[in-house]
Structures are given as structure tokens and as C-alpha cells.
Design a protein around this motif. Structure first.
Motif, PDB file in Angstrom:
ATOM      1  N   THR A 202       1.739  25.549 -11.344  1.00 51.81           N
ATOM      2  CA  THR A 202       1.073  24.874 -12.466  1.00 51.81           C
ATOM      3  C   THR A 202       0.606  23.476 -12.084  1.00 51.81           C
ATOM      4  O   THR A 202      -0.419  22.997 -12.570  1.00 51.81           O
ATOM      5  N   SER A 203       1.359  22.786 -11.226  1.00 47.28           N
ATOM      6  CA  SER A 203       0.936  21.450 -10.805  1.00 47.28           C
ATOM      7  C   SER A 203      -0.351  21.511  -9.995  1.00 47.28           C
ATOM      8  O   SER A 203      -1.208  20.632 -10.102  1.00 47.28           O
ATOM      9  N   ALA A 204      -0.504  22.559  -9.193  1.00 46.95           N
ATOM     10  CA  ALA A 204      -1.735  22.723  -8.416  1.00 46.95           C
ATOM     11  C   ALA A 204      -2.910  23.033  -9.332  1.00 46.95           C
ATOM     12  O   ALA A 204      -4.021  22.543  -9.122  1.00 46.95           O
ATOM     13  N   VAL A 205      -2.658  23.832 -10.355  1.00 46.16           N
ATOM     14  CA  VAL A 205      -3.722  24.150 -11.318  1.00 46.16           C
ATOM     15  C   VAL A 205      -4.193  22.886 -12.018  1.00 46.16           C
ATOM     16  O   VAL A 205      -5.388  22.664 -12.225  1.00 46.16           O
ATOM     17  N   ALA A 206      -3.236  22.019 -12.391  1.00 46.98           N
ATOM     18  CA  ALA A 206      -3.596  20.756 -13.041  1.00 46.98           C
ATOM     19  C   ALA A 206      -4.423  19.880 -12.109  1.00 46.98           C
ATOM     20  O   ALA A 206      -5.406  19.256 -12.521  1.00 46.98           O
ATOM     21  N   ALA A 207      -4.025  19.826 -10.842  1.00 48.18           N
ATOM     22  CA  ALA A 207      -4.770  19.010  -9.882  1.00 48.18           C
ATOM     23  C   ALA A 207      -6.144  19.603  -9.583  1.00 48.18           C
ATOM     24  O   ALA A 207      -7.101  18.875  -9.336  1.00 48.18           O
ATOM     25  N   LEU A 208      -6.244  20.921  -9.626  1.00 46.96           N
ATOM     26  CA  LEU A 208      -7.527  21.584  -9.355  1.00 46.96           C
ATOM     27  C   LEU A 208      -8.572  21.273 -10.419  1.00 46.96           C
ATOM     28  O   LEU A 208      -9.766  21.443 -10.178  1.00 46.96           O
ATOM     29  N   SER A 209      -8.117  20.823 -11.579  1.00 43.83           N
ATOM     30  CA  SER A 209      -9.045  20.578 -12.681  1.00 43.83           C
ATOM     31  C   SER A 209     -10.038  19.460 -12.372  1.00 43.83           C
ATOM     32  O   SER A 209     -11.050  19.318 -13.046  1.00 43.83           O
TER      33      SER A 209
ATOM     34  N   ILE B 214       1.204  16.279 -19.253  1.00 47.48           N
ATOM     35  CA  ILE B 214       2.269  17.262 -19.092  1.00 47.48           C
ATOM     36  C   ILE B 214       3.223  17.140 -20.271  1.00 47.48           C
ATOM     37  O   ILE B 214       3.713  16.051 -20.576  1.00 47.48           O
ATOM     38  N   VAL B 215       3.470  18.245 -20.935  1.00 48.55           N
ATOM     39  CA  VAL B 215       4.361  18.271 -22.098  1.00 48.55           C
ATOM     40  C   VAL B 215       5.710  18.834 -21.668  1.00 48.55           C
ATOM     41  O   VAL B 215       5.773  19.896 -21.028  1.00 48.55           O
ATOM     42  N   GLY B 216       6.776  18.128 -21.984  1.00 54.84           N
ATOM     43  CA  GLY B 216       8.097  18.601 -21.584  1.00 54.84           C
ATOM     44  C   GLY B 216       9.209  17.854 -22.296  1.00 54.84           C
ATOM     45  O   GLY B 216       8.968  16.885 -23.021  1.00 54.84           O
ATOM     46  N   GLN B 217      10.411  18.315 -22.075  1.00 52.45           N
ATOM     47  CA  GLN B 217      11.597  17.755 -22.719  1.00 52.45           C
ATOM     48  C   GLN B 217      12.220  16.671 -21.846  1.00 52.45           C
ATOM     49  O   GLN B 217      12.391  16.845 -20.640  1.00 52.45           O
TER      50      GLN B 217
ATOM     51  N   VAL C 257      10.101  17.729 -16.348  1.00 51.47           N
ATOM     52  CA  VAL C 257       8.722  17.320 -16.568  1.00 51.47           C
ATOM     53  C   VAL C 257       8.341  16.198 -15.609  1.00 51.47           C
ATOM     54  O   VAL C 257       7.179  16.084 -15.200  1.00 51.47           O
ATOM     55  N   GLY C 258       9.321  15.384 -15.219  1.00 50.08           N
ATOM     56  CA  GLY C 258       9.063  14.337 -14.237  1.00 50.08           C
ATOM     57  C   GLY C 258       8.818  14.906 -12.855  1.00 50.08           C
ATOM     58  O   GLY C 258       8.008  14.378 -12.079  1.00 50.08           O
ATOM     59  N   ILE C 259       9.514  15.999 -12.537  1.00 46.24           N
ATOM     60  CA  ILE C 259       9.288  16.671 -11.248  1.00 46.24           C
ATOM     61  C   ILE C 259       7.876  17.248 -11.210  1.00 46.24           C
ATOM     62  O   ILE C 259       7.178  17.149 -10.196  1.00 46.24           O
ATOM     63  N   GLN C 260       7.459  17.859 -12.328  1.00 44.67           N
ATOM     64  CA  GLN C 260       6.090  18.385 -12.400  1.00 44.67           C
ATOM     65  C   GLN C 260       5.072  17.259 -12.270  1.00 44.67           C
ATOM     66  O   GLN C 260       4.064  17.393 -11.559  1.00 44.67           O
ATOM     67  N   ALA C 261       5.339  16.139 -12.942  1.00 44.40           N
ATOM     68  CA  ALA C 261       4.421  15.000 -12.873  1.00 44.40           C
ATOM     69  C   ALA C 261       4.361  14.440 -11.454  1.00 44.40           C
ATOM     70  O   ALA C 261       3.291  14.056 -10.970  1.00 44.40           O
ATOM     71  N   SER C 262       5.502  14.411 -10.769  1.00 44.84           N
ATOM     72  CA  SER C 262       5.534  13.927  -9.386  1.00 44.84           C
ATOM     73  C   SER C 262       4.766  14.861  -8.463  1.00 44.84           C
ATOM     74  O   SER C 262       4.092  14.411  -7.526  1.00 44.84           O
ATOM     75  N   ALA C 263       4.875  16.172  -8.723  1.00 47.52           N
ATOM     76  CA  ALA C 263       4.130  17.142  -7.923  1.00 47.52           C
ATOM     77  C   ALA C 263       2.623  16.965  -8.127  1.00 47.52           C
ATOM     78  O   ALA C 263       1.846  17.010  -7.157  1.00 47.52           O
ATOM     79  N   VAL C 264       2.216  16.760  -9.372  1.00 54.26           N
ATOM     80  CA  VAL C 264       0.790  16.525  -9.650  1.00 54.26           C
ATOM     81  C   VAL C 264       0.330  15.237  -8.974  1.00 54.26           C
ATOM     82  O   VAL C 264      -0.758  15.179  -8.386  1.00 54.26           O
ATOM     83  N   HIS C 265       1.166  14.205  -9.034  1.00 55.59           N
ATOM     84  CA  HIS C 265       0.832  12.931  -8.385  1.00 55.59           C
ATOM     85  C   HIS C 265       0.668  13.114  -6.877  1.00 55.59           C
ATOM     86  O   HIS C 265      -0.264  12.563  -6.268  1.00 55.59           O
ATOM     87  N   THR C 266       1.558  13.888  -6.272  1.00 58.58           N
ATOM     88  CA  THR C 266       1.465  14.151  -4.834  1.00 58.58           C
ATOM     89  C   THR C 266       0.162  14.859  -4.491  1.00 58.58           C
ATOM     90  O   THR C 266      -0.515  14.521  -3.513  1.00 58.58           O
ATOM     91  N   LEU C 267      -0.201  15.842  -5.312  1.00 60.59           N
ATOM     92  CA  LEU C 267      -1.415  16.620  -5.059  1.00 60.59           C
ATOM     93  C   LEU C 267      -2.682  15.794  -5.289  1.00 60.59           C
ATOM     94  O   LEU C 267      -3.641  15.892  -4.517  1.00 60.59           O
ATOM     95  N   LEU C 268      -2.695  14.995  -6.341  1.00 59.31           N
ATOM     96  CA  LEU C 268      -3.892  14.219  -6.656  1.00 59.31           C
ATOM     97  C   LEU C 268      -4.119  13.092  -5.646  1.00 59.31           C
ATOM     98  O   LEU C 268      -5.259  12.808  -5.275  1.00 59.31           O
ATOM     99  N   THR C 269      -3.047  12.448  -5.214  1.00 59.49           N
ATOM    100  CA  THR C 269      -3.176  11.348  -4.250  1.00 59.49           C
ATOM    101  C   THR C 269      -3.175  11.844  -2.804  1.00 59.49           C
ATOM    102  O   THR C 269      -3.470  11.071  -1.890  1.00 59.49           O
TER     103      THR C 269
END
Length: 200
Positions: A13-20, A83-86, A106-118
Motif C-alpha cells: 500500500t505504501s508503494a501504491v501511495a507513492a506511485l500516485s 494515511i488513516v490509522g490508529q 500508521v507511522g511505519i506506513q508513513a515512514s515507508a511512504v517517506h522512504t519511497l517518495l524521497t
């Protein structure tokens, strides 16, 4: 991120978000090829820091401002990955990381997206590089131990260990490269003890 684990292609899902951020298929394919994957088709998450670094907005606030027709949140979210999470402490979606023993999922997902985007990827040495490193260190420790008295040999081995740890630290923090640590320490002191045993 997992790519081609079987007959089909899957994206995390993090890759899908970055692919956007890409519009053209060619750009997406080129970006995916730049992701350094390990033998399990996964990449290492490069955490930007503690979870508090991410901007967080309570879901209740979003609902309230949506009912009021407020445009403030729209301006915040527009063009961003949301990213929506608890994050409640009593929840179960927490994992240990290098920054916290209970890092929100949700922070791990956000960190993964950050890694992919940067594209601030962490790379790991390949098996042949690791083997050559272990062999070189093993020979160096054996040479230092065999050619010197026990105390001087121990001092030389400890100095070698210190410089290896400093070098490893610099590789990770400057070049984002991971080299084996625990295995190397075992090799160093195992070779030292074995050489002493054979020598005396």
C-alpha cells in the motif's frame, strides 16, 4: 514492498501511495526498478525519526470541520499522501522500531511512504561482498594475533573492532549502507581465540 512473489505482481500500500505522483506508466516502471529489494522482494524502511515528526490530525476534527464546510483541512490535505490509522496507546497496532519499542503501525506506513517518495533507500551488502569482508577480517585477526604477544594481539584486535564499528556507523549514516555487524564480531573474537589456542 513485495514485487513478483509468485506468478503475479503485487505492490504494498505504501508503494501504491507513492506511485500516485506519477502520471506516465514509463515513469512508474523506472521508479519501481530503482527500489533496492532484498531476496524476499522487500525494502528496508528508512525512518525519518520519531512518530511525532509526522503531522497528525484527529479524525473527530476532520468530521467536525467537514460538517462546518471549513476549507482549512482541504488546503492541508491537497496534494499530500494521507494515511488513516490508529494511534491510541491502548490499541494493538504497535511495533518495535529503532526509535521506539511501540511505534504506531500508521507511522511505519508513513515512514515507508517517506522512504519511497524521497528515495532515501537503505541498501544491504550482497552475499559475495559480505563473504569477502568476513574472509579479510578473519585473515587480518589471525595475522595480528599470530605475529604479536597475547596482550598486544588483543589490543590490535580491539582496535580493529573499534574502527570497523565506526566505519559501519559512517556507512549507515552517510551512505545508507548496511554491513554485517554481529557476524563480524563473532568472527573477530572467534578467530582470535582459535589462533591463541593453536599458538599456545
Amino acid at each position: 514492498l513485495r514485487v513478483n512473489p509468485g506468478q503475479e505482481t503485487y505492490y504494498h500500500t505504501s508503494a501504491v501511495a507513492a506511485l500516485s505522483r506519477f502520471k506516465e506508466p514509463e515513469e512508474k516502471e523506472a521508479w519501481l526498478k530503482r527500489i533496492p529489494l532484498d531476496s524476499e522482494k522487500s525494502f528496508w524502511v528508512n525512518y525519518p525519526g520519531r512518530f511525532s515528526l509526522f503531522k497528525r490530525i484527529p479524525f473527530s476534527e476532520i468530521v467536525e470541520e467537514h460538517e462546518k464546510g471549513d476549507e482549512r483541512l482541504k488546503n492541508i490535505f491537497e496534494g499530500k499522501v494521507v494515511i488513516v490509522g490508529q494511534t491510541a496507546t491502548g490499541g494493538g497496532d504497535f511495533r518495535p522500531t529503532s526509535f521506539s519499542s511501540a511505534y504506531p503501525g500508521v507511522g511505519i506506513q508513513a515512514s515507508a511512504v517517506h522512504t519511497l517518495l524521497t528515495e532515501s533507500y537503505i541498501r544491504r551488502s550482497g552475499p559475495w561482498v559480505s563473504f569477502a569482508l568476513l574472509l579479510s577480517i578473519c585473515l587480518a585477526v589471525a595475522f595480528l594475533t599470530w605475529r604479536n604477544p597475547p596482550r598486544l594481539g588483543l589490543f590490535a584486535v580491539l582496535t580493529l573492532t573499534f574502527f570497523y564499528l565506526v566505519w559501519n556507523f559512517l556507512l549507515l549514516n552517510v551512505f545508507r549502507w548496511i554491513m554485517p555487524v554481529f557476524t563480524v564480531l563473532l568472527i573477530i573474537f572467534g578467530t582470535y581465540l582459535l589462533t591463541l589456542f593453536l599458538q599456545f
